[in-house]
Scaffold this active site. Structure first.
Site, PDB file in Angstrom:
ATOM      1  N   ARG A  33      -3.479  11.373 -12.122  1.00 16.07           N
ATOM      2  CA  ARG A  33      -3.292  10.314 -12.819  1.00 16.07           C
ATOM      3  C   ARG A  33      -4.809   9.654 -13.081  1.00 16.07           C
ATOM      4  NH1 ARG A  33       1.343   7.674  -9.129  1.00 16.07           N
ATOM      5  NH2 ARG A  33       3.097   9.263  -9.746  1.00 16.07           N
ATOM      6  N   GLU A 177      13.429   8.356   2.134  1.00 18.72           N
ATOM      7  CA  GLU A 177      13.405   8.530   0.782  1.00 18.72           C
ATOM      8  C   GLU A 177      13.982   9.779   0.027  1.00 18.72           C
ATOM      9  OE1 GLU A 177       9.418   8.085  -1.200  1.00 18.72           O
ATOM     10  OE2 GLU A 177      10.448   7.918  -3.161  1.00 18.72           O
ATOM     11  N   LYS A 219      15.069   4.222   0.843  1.00 17.40           N
ATOM     12  CA  LYS A 219      14.133   4.167  -0.456  1.00 17.40           C
ATOM     13  C   LYS A 219      14.936   5.122  -1.413  1.00 17.40           C
ATOM     14  CE  LYS A 219       9.821   4.229  -2.410  1.00 17.40           C
ATOM     15  NZ  LYS A 219       8.258   4.243  -2.368  1.00 17.40           N
ATOM     16  N   GLY A 262       9.976   5.716 -10.046  1.00 15.00           N
ATOM     17  CA  GLY A 262      10.590   7.069 -10.251  1.00 15.00           C
ATOM     18  C   GLY A 262      10.132   7.439 -11.914  1.00 15.00           C
TER      19      GLY A 262
HETATM   20  P1  13P Z   1       7.348   5.421  -7.850  1.00 23.13           P
HETATM   21  O1  13P Z   1       7.634   4.199  -7.835  1.00 23.13           O
HETATM   22  O2  13P Z   1       6.124   5.791  -8.689  1.00 23.13           O
HETATM   23  O3  13P Z   1       8.594   6.537  -8.289  1.00 23.13           O
HETATM   24  O4  13P Z   1       6.698   5.990  -6.463  1.00 23.13           O
HETATM   25  C1  13P Z   1       7.278   5.853  -5.619  1.00 23.13           C
HETATM   26  C2  13P Z   1       7.154   6.628  -4.199  1.00 23.13           C
HETATM   27  O5  13P Z   1       6.661   6.143  -3.225  1.00 23.13           O
HETATM   28  C3  13P Z   1       7.296   7.840  -4.239  1.00 23.13           C
HETATM   29  O6  13P Z   1       7.489   8.640  -3.179  1.00 23.13           O
END
Ligand code: 13P
Length: 338
Positions: A33, A177, A219, A262
């Protein structure tokens, strides 16, 4: 295992109509990034950036928790204050990403398995000592021709449950997640099917492996069309599909659901979360909130660009996105806030 402490922490993570910030990008993701914006990819610049985040005034009005990376949980601000202490001073609980990334799943072209179970018990004990009270592990499910496979979903679900049980043993609330990726041209219906199958498998494994549902946070992804799909549903349609899927798969014992963003734009991530809370909040058994990384950080990162002089503007942008998402969590977000 201190059951009550886990339950208290899980509830605190989703309390007071606030959310979570993911600032746990791995060194390589953070560097990628930075590279896109011409920011030097060094430990010092990563530290400067994380200091910008944790010292943003008022963040505790919007966040209950912040997820850190291994590098970050060991770092301090320039004045010597450890980041964990700065966060706790703002009434933000420190968390830690403990997975070691999604790797190719053998014999399954195009699919991934998340690694990091080896030595995890010992690492969790150290993170607890460093001040973490919750953890995160991300599994990745890809939609494509003939995938996701049943074996990829089951293997990742089993691994997530092993991670979650180890976290609870160590006194850390696991954020579980399973991310069905939005990359590709698949439809919302395909995302719905993959997400439902994944969540059924995940909660089956969490049950089998004796994870305390009251002491964890889910998550998930929202149920969305692929980013390249020609048909893009409205925020209300996304909210309807996502809530239907979650009501069918997530036990009411789970205290909270905190979405990842995401790759959605910052505005869409706010609008869709808001639509869920406007349309369903009073009827849902769990809190529905955010645990975004890009949808909170990206505008601030683009303003900062590694320059000290840009820190105030970047902090203002970060706080603004945190405020928009806190409003969305309350069902009070409007485009006028933008
Ligand atoms: P994003 O919100 O950028 O998808 O990241 C969330 C995250 O913690 C991914 O593991």
């Amino acid at each position: 295992m201190n059951v009550q402490a886990l339950i208290d922490t899980a509830n605190a993570l989703v309390a007071n109509e606030k959310g979570l910030l993911a600032m746990d990008e791995s060194t390589s993701t953070c560097n990628q990034r930075f590279a896109k914006l011409g920011i030097p990819q060094t430990e010092e610049y990563r530290r400067n950036y994380r200091e910008l985040i944790v010292t943003t005034a008022g963040l505790g009005n919007c966040l209950n928790g912040a997820i850190l990376a291994d590098e970050t949980i060991r770092q301090s601000a320039r004045d010597g204050t450890p980041f964990v202490k700065s966060l706790n001073g703002a009434r933000i609980i420190a968390g830690i990403k403990v997975d070691q990334g999604a790797k190719d799943l053998a014999a399954h072209p195009g699919e991934k398995i998340t690694e990091g179970l080896d030595g995890l018990r010992e690492r969790l004990a150290e993170y607890f000592q460093l001040g973490a009270r919750f953890a995160k592990w991300r599994a990745v499910i890809v939609i494509g021709a003939d995938i996701p496979s049943r074996s990829c979903i089951e293997t990742n679900a089993s691994t997530l449950a092993r991670y979650a049980a180890l976290c609870q043993e160590a006194g850390l609330v696991p954020i579980v997640e399973p991310e069905v990726l939005m990359d590709g041209a698949h439809t919302l219906a395909q995302c719905y099917a993959a997400t439902e199958q994944t969540l059924v498998a995940v909660f089956n494994q969490l049950y089998l492996q004796r994870v305390l549902l009251e002491g964890m946070i889910l998550k998930p992804n929202m149920v969305l069309p692929g980013i390249e799909c020609a048909t893009q549903q409205t925020a209300n349609e996304v909210a309807d599909a996502t809530v239907k899927c979650l009501l069918r798969t997530v036990p009411a014992a789970v205290p909270g659901i905190a979405f990842l963003s995401g790759g959605q734009s910052a505005q869409l991530a706010s609008a869709r979360l808001n639509a869920m809370n406007v349309r369903y909040k009073s009827r849902l058994p769990w809190s529905v909130t955010f645990s975004y990384s890009r949808a909170i950080q990206q505008p601030a990162l683009e303003l900062w660009r590694g320059e000290e002089a840009n820190v105030p503007a970047a902090q203002q942008a970060l706080y603004h996105r945190a405020q928009c998402n806190t409003a969305a969590r309350r069902g009070e977000y409007t485009v006028a806030m933008e």
